[in-house]
Write an enzyme that holds these catalytic residues in place. Structure first.
Site, short mmCIF file in Angstrom:
data_model
loop_
_atom_site.label_atom_id
_atom_site.label_comp_id
_atom_site.label_asym_id
_atom_site.label_seq_id
_atom_site.Cartn_x
_atom_site.Cartn_y
_atom_site.Cartn_z
CD GLU A 191 -6.45 -1.08 4.98
OE1 GLU A 191 -6.85 -2.15 4.85
OE2 GLU A 191 -5.62 -0.53 5.13
CD GLU A 275 -6.97 -5.04 2.23
OE1 GLU A 275 -7.28 -4.20 1.40
OE2 GLU A 275 -5.74 -5.16 2.63
#
Length: 800
Positions: A191, A275
């Site tokens: 991320e 995710e």
């Protein structure tokens, strides 16, 4: 002829309606049959095209969420692992992503790096090697993925996108090989964007160093920008095998709509929802059921990874009930398996990586999302198939008719179901009556709020292991750290920033000690740049002295932590706790911190310089509102403060300060709990409060800042009541999950009787449900209700 309204009414009823009306006029009660439901037709066609299924699984990491599982006793540890990974038993995970530890907090803790300093590789640190080995032992076909969240600060002098990090990842792959583990996929930086040249260089390095079979996932971020980048930079596209995106249905959403992008779908690459989740292990089940199906239906994603695998952390740690199970108490062996386990099992126990989706046999029931979704997959043997159906949002039962074609088996169909709306484990993952198709056709009625798996395969099952009861970690507690191998973590000691590791003691001391290993600020993943700290113990510990031998290796300070509870996810340095801080120059202070960053110095002074390379004994005593500090057996200061009344102990240092700790002891003190006083939430640090100081029957109970008011003063009676104002009882209006707690005139009823348990929970005698702050909220005015006990800090209460 003119037809009257009455005539038309009779005509619309038909002759059956006419007869019924005549009977009704004669005084006979008649119930007309409900109109027949139109059945939804589904063709399971083995000739259909579709993408290859890669698996459903979860993530161990992104914050130490598996930490305490390693410390569980047997047989509970093996039982939990079976529920996670064993085929035909529970979640039966098919793919697992693990964190490549970076000595820094990455949500619910920090995981140790295999290379704290450049060139000093130790392949035995941490628990992820063990976790992967346990998963492989149960399911040899499970796929393994590695990904970094943070990293030691020496990498690229703080720049992750450097050749240093590529060498670092290659070294990690070598460690995996030394444990007999083959890593199937490798990612970049979780991320935190992407550097296209870095991915190209990573691919070249893997190819040249013996890891050509390791596939690269890019970029484990939000959205599908990697697919767009691959169009602009074909070399980047050639380096990457999988485009992985996070929370494709929306972050912590209901997962009703899960698109990818046209560029991603048309790229020719494998697409993953790499995710998802971040939801409670029970309450997240409806979203999980939708998402596993809809990721493929809407966006052609062939893998679904839930965050995380398990919440094996204490209840004061962020995200303490996420995953497919919770395991917060290795000292008692207690664990709980959530509905997420069974929802996941409805796909994993009926398919396998390498199966293929059947696109023409996949979609929404009746073409309407609200009815639910279904996906069909076939085995590589081109005969067996499974169809997974979810009806999370349906309002009524639906009739389905199946036709099986395209060379698929027309033999016996086995049916399993889970009532996701039920909290009764007996309604989860239930084997139902088999169906024998006739000429390849059969029918099934599906109920709202369920997941169904229909299959021609066998081997499915539901685990039977049962958890022991919850319990407290008894005091006194002590650990001299001599029983551990070097490089390991001490039992129950959970790092939340930095890395605290067992090493040979320094400064002439024999035996083993705990050392803070991070020698410089890491490449952080969180926005808040916390200093190293590690915690241990029971959140219900109240009055005690925590003491330890401490040796600073360099200038700076070390700290003992007491009464630690929650910390801020974005800035883990903001921890609810007291500290004894001692520096090498002899400066000391007793301090308080909070999740809002309100750091206060309560007392301070200077004693003889501690220096470096010399051992000293520090002690922090917390007894009611009295706090005191001692150095080498001499009390240096004391103060009165009532902010924190219970919590864990811990070690801490300044940023980059290496220090050693030995001979930890936690000694209980007097000051028992009074039967009358405040009841404070461990998760919120706010008190159980009657709204508006009302004394009326039915006044709701909430949490509020502690103020010693009569509406916050509760008495535990010998008849298991909790009374306020002397004549009002804590009252549950029903025994149902979600029932809002109130006060009512005492009646002696079971709905007004409570068990105040040693583990900090308060359970209703009538319901056996826990007193719960709804949604784990911490704000003033947050509601209190009955809820299934889950070990969360919003169900932990501390009596003054």
């Amino acid at each position: 002829m003119v037809t009257t309204r009455a005539d038309r009414s009779w005509q619309s009823r038909g002759w059956a309606g006419v007869a019924a009306l005549l009977l009704a006029l004669a005084g006979v009660l008649v119930v007309l049959p409900s109109p027949a439901r139109a059945a939804t037709a589904i063709t399971v066609n083995g000739s259909s095209g579709g993408r290859v299924f890669d698996g459903v699984g979860a993530i161990s990491g992104g914050g130490g969420n598996s930490r305490l599982l390693f410390d569980y006793p047997e047989p509970q540890r093996s039982d939990i692992l079976d529920y996670l990974f064993k085929p035909g038993y529970g979640a039966a995970m098919q793919i697992m992503k693990v964190e490549i530890g970076g000595d820094t907090n990455s949500t619910s803790g920090a995981e140790p790096s295999h290379e704290h300093t450049r060139g000093a590789v130790n392949c035995d640190r941490g628990y992820e090697w063990w976790m992967m080995a346990q998963a492989k032992a149960r399911n040899p076909n499970i796929k393994l993925v590695g990904l970094s969240w943070g990293a030691p600060g020496w990498i690229g002098n703080g720049n992750f996108w450097s050749s240093d990090s590529i060498d670092y990842l290659v070294a990690w792959l070598g460690c995996a090989a030394s444990h007999g583990l083959t890593i199937d996929y490798l990612g970049g930086w979780n991320e935190r964007g992407r550097d296209l040249n870095w991915y190209k260089n990573l691919r070249s390095a893997l190819n040249s160093r013996g890891y050509a079979n390791v596939k690269i996932v890019a970029s484990d971020d939000f959205g599908w920008g990697s697919a767009d980048d691959a169009l602009r930079d074909p070399a980047f596209g050639n380096a990457v095998s999988v485009f992985g995106s996070h929370y494709v249905c929306g972050y912590r959403s209901a997962q009703t709509d899960c698109p990818s992008s046209a560029n991603a779908v048309n790229s020719g690459k494998t697409l993953w929802a790499s995710e998802n989740g971040s939801d409670d292990y029970n309450a997240g089940a409806p979203a999980l059921a939708r998402g596993i199906n809809r990721d493929y239906i809407d966006g052609k994603m062939t893998a679904y990874l839930n965050w995380p695998v398990i919440a094996a952390i204490t209840p004061n740690v962020p995200w303490s009930t996420t995953g497919v199970a919770v395991a917060p108490q290795p000292w008692s062996g207690y664990y709980s398996i959530g509905k997420n386990t069974w929802v996941m099992g409805h796909t994993t126990q009926f398919t396998a990586p390498g199966w293929r989706y059947l696109d023409s046999s996949t979609g929404y029931l009746g073409g309407n999302r609200a009815n639910g979704s279904y996906v069909s997959l076939k085995s590589p043997n081109n005969s067996d198939y499974s169809t997974v159906i979810e009806t999370m949002d349906a309002g009524s039962a639906q009739d389905l008719t199946f036709s099986v074609t395209g060379g698929l088996s027309t033999g016996t169909v086995r049916v399993w179901s889970t009532n996701v709306r039920s909290s009764n484990p007996a309604e989860h993952f239930v084997r139902r009556a088999d169906i024998t198709p006739s000429n390849g056709s059969f029918s099934l009625t599906v109920q709202p709020g369920y997941v169904y798996s229909i299959t021609t395969t066998t081997g499915q099952g539901k685990g039977t292991a049962v958890s022991p009861a919850q319990g407290t970690l008894a005091l006194p507690y002590a650990d001299g750290f001599d029983s551990y191998a070097s490089g390991r973590q001490a039992k129950y000691l959970s790092d939340h920033q930095g890395s605290f590791e067992v090493v040979a003691c320094g400064a002439g001391r024999a035996g083993q000690c705990v050392r803070q290993m991070s020698e410089q600020a890491p490449i952080f993943w969180t926005s808040g740049h916390a200093e190293p700290f590690t915690l241990l113990g029971d959140v219900g510990w109240r009055n005690y002295t925590v003491s330890s031998d401490v040796m600073l290796e360099k200038s700076g300070y070390a700290q003992l932590v007491g009464r630690a509870t929650n910390y801020n996810h974005d800035n883990p340095h903001n921890l609810n706790a007291y500290y004894l801080r001692v520096a090498d120059n002899g400066q000391w202070s007793i301090r308080s911190n909070s999740t809002s960053g309100n750091q206060r110095t309560l007392a301070s002074g200077t004693t003889a310089a501690l220096g470096t390379g010399r051992w000293h004994k520090l002690a922090l005593t917390l007894n009611g509102s009295s706090l005191s500090a001692a150095i080498d057996g001499v009390t240096v200061g004391s103060v009165t403060d009532t902010t924190w009344i219970a919590g864990q102990i811990g070690y801490a240092t300044g940023q980059g300060v290496t220090a050693q700790f030995d001979n930890l002891t936690v000694t209980p003190l007097g000051g028992g709990t009074s039967p009358t006083g405040a009841i404070r939430g461990a998760g919120s640090n706010r008190c159980l409060d009657v709204n508006g100081q009302s004394q009326a029957d039915g006044a709701v109970v909430q949490i509020w800042d502690c103020n010693n008011g009569a509406n916050q003063t509760w008495t535990a009676t010998s008849s298991n009541q909790l009374t306020v104002y002397g004549n009002k009882c804590l009252d549950a209006p029903s025994a149902s999950t979600g029932a809002r707690i109130r006060i009512w005139s005492c009646t002696g009823g079971a709905n007004q009787q409570w068990r105040v348990n040693a583990d900090g929970t308060i359970t209703g005698v009538q319901s056996n449900l826990c007193l719960d702050v709804v949604g784990a909220a911490t704000a003033n005015g947050s509601a209190v209700a009955l809820w299934t006990c889950n070990g969360g800090s919003n169900q932990q209460w501390i009596r003054s």
